[in-house]
Design a protein around this motif. Structure first.
Motif, PDB file in Angstrom:
ATOM      1  N   TYR A 149       5.763   2.923 -13.618  1.00 45.56           N
ATOM      2  CA  TYR A 149       4.663   2.239 -14.300  1.00 45.56           C
ATOM      3  C   TYR A 149       3.358   3.017 -14.166  1.00 45.56           C
ATOM      4  O   TYR A 149       2.566   3.080 -15.108  1.00 45.56           O
ATOM      5  CB  TYR A 149       4.503   0.824 -13.735  1.00 45.56           C
ATOM      6  CG  TYR A 149       5.653  -0.089 -14.097  1.00 45.56           C
ATOM      7  CD1 TYR A 149       5.647  -0.818 -15.268  1.00 45.56           C
ATOM      8  CD2 TYR A 149       6.758  -0.204 -13.255  1.00 45.56           C
ATOM      9  CE1 TYR A 149       6.704  -1.647 -15.605  1.00 45.56           C
ATOM     10  CE2 TYR A 149       7.823  -1.028 -13.581  1.00 45.56           C
ATOM     11  CZ  TYR A 149       7.795  -1.743 -14.755  1.00 45.56           C
ATOM     12  OH  TYR A 149       8.850  -2.557 -15.091  1.00 45.56           O
ATOM     13  N   ILE A 150       3.147   3.601 -12.996  1.00 49.06           N
ATOM     14  CA  ILE A 150       1.938   4.398 -12.802  1.00 49.06           C
ATOM     15  C   ILE A 150       1.977   5.644 -13.679  1.00 49.06           C
ATOM     16  O   ILE A 150       0.938   6.125 -14.136  1.00 49.06           O
ATOM     17  CB  ILE A 150       1.780   4.767 -11.311  1.00 49.06           C
ATOM     18  CG1 ILE A 150       1.462   3.506 -10.506  1.00 49.06           C
ATOM     19  CG2 ILE A 150       0.685   5.819 -11.114  1.00 49.06           C
ATOM     20  CD1 ILE A 150       1.348   3.735  -9.013  1.00 49.06           C
ATOM     21  N   CYS A 151       3.181   6.162 -13.924  1.00 47.97           N
ATOM     22  CA  CYS A 151       3.330   7.318 -14.823  1.00 47.97           C
ATOM     23  C   CYS A 151       2.705   7.028 -16.183  1.00 47.97           C
ATOM     24  O   CYS A 151       1.984   7.856 -16.741  1.00 47.97           O
ATOM     25  CB  CYS A 151       4.810   7.673 -14.977  1.00 47.97           C
ATOM     26  SG  CYS A 151       5.141   8.930 -16.236  1.00 47.97           S
ATOM     27  N   GLU A 152       2.970   5.837 -16.713  1.00 42.70           N
ATOM     28  CA  GLU A 152       2.414   5.477 -18.015  1.00 42.70           C
ATOM     29  C   GLU A 152       0.904   5.301 -17.943  1.00 42.70           C
ATOM     30  O   GLU A 152       0.182   5.642 -18.884  1.00 42.70           O
ATOM     31  CB  GLU A 152       3.076   4.195 -18.531  1.00 42.70           C
ATOM     32  CG  GLU A 152       4.560   4.353 -18.819  1.00 42.70           C
ATOM     33  CD  GLU A 152       4.822   5.448 -19.837  1.00 42.70           C
ATOM     34  OE1 GLU A 152       4.180   5.442 -20.905  1.00 42.70           O
ATOM     35  OE2 GLU A 152       5.663   6.316 -19.562  1.00 42.70           O
ATOM     36  N   LEU A 197       0.833  -1.208   0.000  1.00 42.72           N
ATOM     37  CA  LEU A 197       0.000   0.000   0.000  1.00 42.72           C
ATOM     38  C   LEU A 197       0.865   1.256   0.000  1.00 42.72           C
ATOM     39  O   LEU A 197       0.621   2.196  -0.779  1.00 42.72           O
ATOM     40  CB  LEU A 197      -0.922  -0.010   1.216  1.00 42.72           C
ATOM     41  CG  LEU A 197      -1.952   1.124   1.303  1.00 42.72           C
ATOM     42  CD1 LEU A 197      -2.854   1.120   0.076  1.00 42.72           C
ATOM     43  CD2 LEU A 197      -2.786   0.994   2.570  1.00 42.72           C
ATOM     44  N   LEU A 198       1.881   1.291   0.850  1.00 39.80           N
ATOM     45  CA  LEU A 198       2.787   2.441   0.888  1.00 39.80           C
ATOM     46  C   LEU A 198       3.497   2.614  -0.445  1.00 39.80           C
ATOM     47  O   LEU A 198       3.681   3.738  -0.942  1.00 39.80           O
ATOM     48  CB  LEU A 198       3.819   2.264   2.005  1.00 39.80           C
ATOM     49  CG  LEU A 198       3.310   2.357   3.443  1.00 39.80           C
ATOM     50  CD1 LEU A 198       4.433   2.038   4.418  1.00 39.80           C
ATOM     51  CD2 LEU A 198       2.736   3.742   3.728  1.00 39.80           C
ATOM     52  N   THR A 199       3.882   1.499  -1.037  1.00 41.25           N
ATOM     53  CA  THR A 199       4.578   1.537  -2.325  1.00 41.25           C
ATOM     54  C   THR A 199       3.709   2.161  -3.404  1.00 41.25           C
ATOM     55  O   THR A 199       4.165   3.014  -4.174  1.00 41.25           O
ATOM     56  CB  THR A 199       4.984   0.116  -2.742  1.00 41.25           C
ATOM     57  OG1 THR A 199       5.950  -0.389  -1.815  1.00 41.25           O
ATOM     58  CG2 THR A 199       5.576   0.108  -4.136  1.00 41.25           C
ATOM     59  N   VAL A 200       2.450   1.747  -3.465  1.00 37.98           N
ATOM     60  CA  VAL A 200       1.546   2.267  -4.496  1.00 37.98           C
ATOM     61  C   VAL A 200       1.227   3.739  -4.246  1.00 37.98           C
ATOM     62  O   VAL A 200       1.117   4.522  -5.200  1.00 37.98           O
ATOM     63  CB  VAL A 200       0.256   1.424  -4.553  1.00 37.98           C
ATOM     64  CG1 VAL A 200      -0.763   2.048  -5.490  1.00 37.98           C
ATOM     65  CG2 VAL A 200       0.571   0.008  -5.021  1.00 37.98           C
ATOM     66  N   VAL A 201       1.079   4.130  -2.978  1.00 40.46           N
ATOM     67  CA  VAL A 201       0.820   5.543  -2.667  1.00 40.46           C
ATOM     68  C   VAL A 201       1.986   6.412  -3.136  1.00 40.46           C
ATOM     69  O   VAL A 201       1.795   7.443  -3.799  1.00 40.46           O
ATOM     70  CB  VAL A 201       0.574   5.737  -1.152  1.00 40.46           C
ATOM     71  CG1 VAL A 201       0.557   7.231  -0.802  1.00 40.46           C
ATOM     72  CG2 VAL A 201      -0.748   5.098  -0.745  1.00 40.46           C
ATOM     73  N   ILE A 202       3.214   6.000  -2.794  1.00 43.30           N
ATOM     74  CA  ILE A 202       4.402   6.733  -3.255  1.00 43.30           C
ATOM     75  C   ILE A 202       4.475   6.709  -4.778  1.00 43.30           C
ATOM     76  O   ILE A 202       4.790   7.713  -5.419  1.00 43.30           O
ATOM     77  CB  ILE A 202       5.673   6.125  -2.637  1.00 43.30           C
ATOM     78  CG1 ILE A 202       5.688   6.350  -1.130  1.00 43.30           C
ATOM     79  CG2 ILE A 202       6.932   6.739  -3.269  1.00 43.30           C
ATOM     80  CD1 ILE A 202       6.842   5.671  -0.415  1.00 43.30           C
ATOM     81  N   GLY A 203       4.161   5.551  -5.357  1.00 49.21           N
ATOM     82  CA  GLY A 203       4.179   5.430  -6.804  1.00 49.21           C
ATOM     83  C   GLY A 203       3.186   6.363  -7.482  1.00 49.21           C
ATOM     84  O   GLY A 203       3.487   6.924  -8.545  1.00 49.21           O
ATOM     85  N   CYS A 204       2.014   6.528  -6.882  1.00 49.97           N
ATOM     86  CA  CYS A 204       1.006   7.440  -7.449  1.00 49.97           C
ATOM     87  C   CYS A 204       1.509   8.880  -7.450  1.00 49.97           C
ATOM     88  O   CYS A 204       1.330   9.612  -8.429  1.00 49.97           O
ATOM     89  CB  CYS A 204      -0.297   7.337  -6.659  1.00 49.97           C
ATOM     90  SG  CYS A 204      -1.232   5.826  -6.962  1.00 49.97           S
ATOM     91  N   VAL A 264      10.918   2.813  -0.347  1.00 46.75           N
ATOM     92  CA  VAL A 264      11.380   3.837  -1.287  1.00 46.75           C
ATOM     93  C   VAL A 264      11.709   3.224  -2.641  1.00 46.75           C
ATOM     94  O   VAL A 264      11.282   3.716  -3.690  1.00 46.75           O
ATOM     95  CB  VAL A 264      12.614   4.578  -0.716  1.00 46.75           C
ATOM     96  CG1 VAL A 264      13.219   5.494  -1.772  1.00 46.75           C
ATOM     97  CG2 VAL A 264      12.220   5.381   0.516  1.00 46.75           C
ATOM     98  N   ALA A 265      12.462   2.121  -2.630  1.00 51.62           N
ATOM     99  CA  ALA A 265      12.882   1.485  -3.884  1.00 51.62           C
ATOM    100  C   ALA A 265      11.689   0.980  -4.680  1.00 51.62           C
ATOM    101  O   ALA A 265      11.578   1.215  -5.896  1.00 51.62           O
ATOM    102  CB  ALA A 265      13.843   0.334  -3.593  1.00 51.62           C
ATOM    103  N   LEU A 266      10.769   0.311  -4.018  1.00 54.11           N
ATOM    104  CA  LEU A 266       9.592  -0.210  -4.706  1.00 54.11           C
ATOM    105  C   LEU A 266       8.647   0.910  -5.109  1.00 54.11           C
ATOM    106  O   LEU A 266       7.977   0.825  -6.147  1.00 54.11           O
ATOM    107  CB  LEU A 266       8.864  -1.229  -3.819  1.00 54.11           C
ATOM    108  CG  LEU A 266       9.279  -2.694  -3.993  1.00 54.11           C
ATOM    109  CD1 LEU A 266      10.749  -2.897  -3.632  1.00 54.11           C
ATOM    110  CD2 LEU A 266       8.405  -3.601  -3.131  1.00 54.11           C
ATOM    111  N   GLY A 267       8.586   1.969  -4.288  1.00 54.47           N
ATOM    112  CA  GLY A 267       7.734   3.102  -4.638  1.00 54.47           C
ATOM    113  C   GLY A 267       8.218   3.807  -5.893  1.00 54.47           C
ATOM    114  O   GLY A 267       7.424   4.189  -6.763  1.00 54.47           O
ATOM    115  N   ILE A 268       9.532   3.987  -6.007  1.00 54.81           N
ATOM    116  CA  ILE A 268      10.113   4.598  -7.205  1.00 54.81           C
ATOM    117  C   ILE A 268       9.871   3.709  -8.424  1.00 54.81           C
ATOM    118  O   ILE A 268       9.562   4.191  -9.518  1.00 54.81           O
ATOM    119  CB  ILE A 268      11.609   4.857  -6.998  1.00 54.81           C
ATOM    120  CG1 ILE A 268      11.805   5.949  -5.950  1.00 54.81           C
ATOM    121  CG2 ILE A 268      12.291   5.251  -8.304  1.00 54.81           C
ATOM    122  CD1 ILE A 268      13.248   6.196  -5.562  1.00 54.81           C
TER     123      ILE A 268
END
Length: 239
Positions: free
Chosen positions: A123-126, A36-43, A114-118
């Motif tokens: 991928y979320i960017c696309e 969940l934290l990873t996806v939030v950072i990713g968003c 941090v690593a997984l969020g980046i």
């Protein structure tokens, strides 16, 4: 060639797993929190990268394009190793936060986030870029005609519409991260996959904890998939 004598000699005993149920549950919670934290950072990173790609600045365009290309073009395990062991050589390290507890506050867990969020952000960017491109270009002109600035139009008109389009994709990214986050077990993060090492070392059972972990992952992904189906049907009904 399969040796059936060895197969017949294998004894599966789940009774020894009973007292380890709390361990499996704790590991599952860590996996969910990590994902969940990873996806939030990713968003957040994905949205920033998307806006950079859509800006008029060639420098921002280049930075965003380089970010997505490098992250999407290299293995996630390699990125995790670089963050944990490579960057520390040049003085870059995610500090531990003891007030979060021994698991969530450890340097390894926070670095993994941090690593997984980046990684997820690329991928979320696309996904977001595709969602923004799906919004009619006339929406920007309509917002400007109402007296809104480009930033306000993007924030209040375009992004909300794009989010509705990409929401199923974001949910799928969460499901993918649930499974991909298992890679952090190789660096000692106490997730559900790492519990197999603990149980195996204590019970000398190899097959049973792996089956239990497989069931846990299957249940998590199945529940999330069903939830996505409900969300998509709701969105189609509202449309």
């Amino acid at each position: 060639m399969l040796d059936f004598s060895l197969v017949s000699a294998v004894v599966i005993d789940f009774s020894k797993m009973t007292k380890w149920i709390p361990t499996f549950i704790d590991g599952t919670i860590v996996t969910i929190v990590l994902s969940l934290l990873t996806v939030v950072i990713g968003c957040v990173l994905g949205l920033i990268a998307t806006l950079m790609k859509r800006s008029n600045s060639k420098i921002l365009n280049f930075v965003a394009a380089a970010y997505t290309q490098v992250i999407r073009g290299t293995p996630i395990l390699l990125q995790l190793y670089i963050w944990l062991y490579g960057f520390t050589l040049i003085g870059i390290a995610i500090p531990a936060m003891p007030f979060l507890g021994p698991t969530y506050g450890s340097r390894v867990f926070l670095t993994a986030v941090v690593a997984l969020g980046i990684n997820s952000g690329a991928y979320i960017c696309e996904l977001l870029r595709g969602g923004l491109d799906s919004v009619d270009k006339g929406q920007m002109e309509a917002g400007r005609s109402l007296g809104l600035t480009s930033t306000q139009t993007m924030r209040y008109i375009i992004i909300p519409q794009a989010v509705k389009v990409v929401l199923p994709g974001l949910c799928n990214e969460f499901i993918m991260m649930i499974k991909e986050s298992s890679i952090v077990s190789v660096v000692g993060v106490f997730d559900v996959m790492y519990t197999s090492n603990i149980v195996k070392a204590s019970t000398y059972s190899v097959f049973e904890p792996l089956i239990i972990i497989a069931v846990i992952y299957f249940v998590l992904t199945s529940v999330l998939t069903a939830a996505i189906g409900v969300i998509e049907r709701k969105m189609n009904t509202d449309a």
